[in-house]
Enzyme design. Structure first.
Site, short mmCIF file in Angstrom:
data_model
loop_
_atom_site.label_atom_id
_atom_site.label_comp_id
_atom_site.label_asym_id
_atom_site.label_seq_id
_atom_site.Cartn_x
_atom_site.Cartn_y
_atom_site.Cartn_z
N LYS A 218 41.41 37.54 43.59
CA LYS A 218 41.82 37.92 42.23
C LYS A 218 43.30 37.60 41.99
O LYS A 218 43.67 37.05 40.95
CB LYS A 218 41.55 39.42 42.04
CG LYS A 218 42.05 39.99 40.75
CD LYS A 218 41.34 39.42 39.53
CE LYS A 218 42.04 39.81 38.25
NZ LYS A 218 41.47 39.22 37.07
N CYS A 274 47.88 41.80 32.96
CA CYS A 274 47.51 41.25 34.28
C CYS A 274 48.53 40.29 34.86
O CYS A 274 49.08 40.56 35.93
CB CYS A 274 46.16 40.58 34.18
SG CYS A 274 44.83 41.76 33.90
P1 NAD Z 1 43.51 50.53 31.31
O1 NAD Z 1 44.86 51.10 31.45
O2 NAD Z 1 43.05 49.99 30.01
O3 NAD Z 1 42.43 51.64 31.74
C1 NAD Z 1 42.54 52.44 32.89
C2 NAD Z 1 41.88 53.79 32.58
O4 NAD Z 1 41.80 54.56 33.79
C3 NAD Z 1 42.68 54.64 31.60
O5 NAD Z 1 41.84 55.01 30.52
C4 NAD Z 1 43.10 55.87 32.43
O6 NAD Z 1 43.16 57.05 31.67
C5 NAD Z 1 41.98 55.92 33.45
N1 NAD Z 1 42.29 56.67 34.68
C6 NAD Z 1 43.43 56.67 35.40
N2 NAD Z 1 43.30 57.48 36.48
C7 NAD Z 1 42.03 57.96 36.46
C8 NAD Z 1 41.27 58.80 37.32
N3 NAD Z 1 41.80 59.30 38.46
N4 NAD Z 1 40.01 59.11 36.99
C9 NAD Z 1 39.46 58.62 35.85
N5 NAD Z 1 40.11 57.79 35.01
C10 NAD Z 1 41.38 57.46 35.31
O7 NAD Z 1 43.38 49.43 32.44
P2 NAD Z 1 42.55 48.06 32.40
O8 NAD Z 1 43.25 47.03 31.59
O9 NAD Z 1 41.11 48.35 32.14
O10 NAD Z 1 42.70 47.61 33.93
C11 NAD Z 1 42.06 48.31 34.98
C12 NAD Z 1 42.17 47.47 36.23
O11 NAD Z 1 41.45 46.23 36.07
C13 NAD Z 1 43.60 47.07 36.60
O12 NAD Z 1 43.72 47.04 37.99
C14 NAD Z 1 43.72 45.67 36.03
O13 NAD Z 1 44.68 44.89 36.71
C15 NAD Z 1 42.33 45.13 36.28
N6 NAD Z 1 41.94 44.06 35.35
C16 NAD Z 1 42.27 44.14 34.03
C17 NAD Z 1 41.86 43.11 33.18
C18 NAD Z 1 42.21 43.16 31.73
O14 NAD Z 1 42.07 42.14 31.06
N7 NAD Z 1 42.67 44.28 31.19
C19 NAD Z 1 41.11 42.04 33.67
C20 NAD Z 1 40.77 42.01 35.01
C21 NAD Z 1 41.19 43.03 35.84
#
Ligand code: NAD
Length: 463
Positions: A218, A274
């Site tokens: 990744k 990201c």
């Molecule tokens: P985000 O910030 O949109 O969402 C994360 C969610 O997790 C939030 O709603 C937060 O309240 C919740 N959270 C935090 N701690 C928690 C817990 N202990 N229990 C339950 N919920 C909890 O993040 P995202 O953009 O969805 O990214 C998530 C992961 O995926 C990251 O590691 C990111 O690098 C990866 N990622 C993101 C993308 C993208 O395009 N956004 C693409 C691929 C990978």
């Protein structure tokens, strides 16, 4: 299958909705009650094309539920997806506190065999830390050797693109799965293969490997994509100086299949949730190993400077003091089709224009609310500057009293405006385009002073 998704952000919500869409029984949990309230009231807390419809459909069918109840969530899913944020820590490394908290909760409440899926982007070795935290919790409960409480941690990084996330999830280029080779690991791999089987009907998309390689894949993917962007931005800045057109160069090199056309656009820097953090985290992982990732250090430095390119062009055209000037800023989200403002170049451009005394009239088709929130935070210490920032409800409203247009995000609706109308509205016909949306020759013919990235035609025409 019974699935739990921990974290209902961009990745968790799309994963949960798409897995429910193909028939699974999905329970989504989040620590943010505001998000869960919105979801339980039929809304969606993020902008992602197609997502609302899937959630409405699967909710009506009883295949998806949203809650803040972590114990119920852990009890529900045979497969537990961890999709929480991994923001950068102060030193650039990935902050794993949310991932480890999610793991701790699984260990606290699990009562049957579980497959734990690291969906968040996490540094190499995180699955082992997740395993250790769960084992610690089971030991605390006196269940360290309980056959009923076995589990396996797999890595299944997500490659979806915001703005096209549903489509990417439903039609993935590849599904990377890292698993262990012990008995629990093999069982976990079988379950994951079954879960993803509907996405592999046309051809096998799943790439199985060891856990560390999956975690690394990744980061390597995002590092490569960020490198292409910074490379093109460097070439564009040179094109500006030598009088070449970066768009012609892009087509010239993209036609080579070893290079390809994708992801070769010059612009005003990459942002988002990201690339910036993942490049930083990889640099940090390397330095912990005593190794310097020199290419990625340059990628990051180039991107940092590129976010200043529009303001540099504005200063070159209008001088350093922008007091009394008004700029119509088009596009605030870090890219089109999302409302995500994380690391968006617009934040730097707006802050710098305001710091130089200008007023800003900003518009974005979907990110206005999020932009209001993050810019209020960015400018919390500068109320006088905040007073010069106005959010417009339409593209046209930005033009009132504006000296120039500054284009930062390439939304479709910005691609073919009525240029005569723009000319009539602007104090002077001046456009700074950070996404190369228009043809420089056409702009010159229209009498518009047009500044874009790596295409000096308009300026050269006067030489
Ligand atoms: P985000 O910030 O949109 O969402 C994360 C969610 O997790 C939030 O709603 C937060 O309240 C919740 N959270 C935090 N701690 C928690 C817990 N202990 N229990 C339950 N919920 C909890 O993040 P995202 O953009 O969805 O990214 C998530 C992961 O995926 C990251 O590691 C990111 O690098 C990866 N990622 C993101 C993308 C993208 O395009 N956004 C693409 C691929 C990978």
């Amino acid at each position: 299958m019974k699935i739990s998704i921990i974290g209902t952000g961009y990745v968790g919500l799309v994963t949960g909705a798409c897995l429910a869409e193909i028939g699974n029984d999905v329970f989504c949990v989040d620590v943010d009650p505001r998000k869960i309230d919105i979801l339980n009231n039929g809304g969606v807390p993020i902008h992602e094309p197609g997502l609302q419809e899937i959630i409405a459909r699967t909710r009506a069918a009883g295949r998806i539920a949203f809650s803040t109840d972590i114990a119920t969530s852990v009890a529900h899913g045979d497969v537990q997806f961890i999709a929480v944020g991994t923001p950068p820590d102060e030193d650039g490394s990935a902050d794993l506190q949310y991932v480890l908290e999610a793991a701790r909760n699984i260990g606290r409440y699990m009562n049957s065999f579980k497959v734990i899926v690291d969906k968040s982007t996490v540094p190499v070795g995180t699955a082992e830390r997740v395993r250790a935290v769960i084992e610690e919790e089971l030991a605390r409960r006196g269940l360290a050797d309980s056959p009923a409480h076995r589990f396996s941690v797999v890595s299944n990084p997500e490659f979806l693109k915001e703005g096209a996330a549903v489509d990417d999830f439903m039609r993935p280029d590849r599904i990377v799965l890292g698993s262990d080779s012990d008995e629990a690991g093999l069982r976990a791999r079988d379950w994951m293969k079954r879960l993803y089987a509907p996405f592999n009907r046309n051809h096998e998309r799943m790439l199985t490997m060891d856990v560390r390689s999956a975690e690394f894949t990744k980061y390597a993917a995002n590092a490569m994509l960020a490198t292409r962007i910074s490379f093109m931005n460097e070439m564009a800045n040179l094109a500006d100086r030598v009088g070449a057109d970066i768009e012609a160069v892009r087509r010239g090199i993209g036609s080579d299949p070893r290079i390809g056309y994708h992801f070769l656009y010059a612009g005003c820097g990459y942002g988002g949730s990201c690339f910036p953090k993942d490049v930083q985290a990889l640099i940090r992982t390397a330095s912990e190993m005593g190794h310097n990732l020199r290419i990625l250090e340059a990628v990051e430095a180039v991107n940092h400077e590129q976010k200043e390119i529009l303001v540099n062009k504005i200063v070159a055209a209008l001088g350093p003091d922008l007091t009394g000037r008004t700029f119509a800023v088009w596009g605030l989200a870090f890219k089109p089709n999302t409302d995500d403002m994380r690391e968006a170049p617009s934040r730097r451009v707006i802050a710098q224009l305001l710091a130089r005394g200008a007023s800003v009239r900003a518009y974005d088709p979907v990110a206005l609310n999020e932009a209001r929130r993050v810019l209020a935070m960015d400018l919390a210490d500068a109320p006088e500057q905040q007073a010069r920032l106005h959010f417009a409800c339409t593209q046209d409203e930005t033009l009132i009293g504006a000296d120039a247009i500054v284009i930062i995000t390439e939304w479709k609706e910005f691609k073919s405006p009525d240029f005569m109308h723009l000319k009539s509205m602007l104090k002077s016909p001046l456009i700074f385009d950070g996404r190369n949306l228009y043809e420089p020759e056409a702009m010159t013919e229209l009498g518009i002073d047009y500044h874009s990235i790596g295409r000096p035609y308009a300026q050269l025409a006067d030489i």
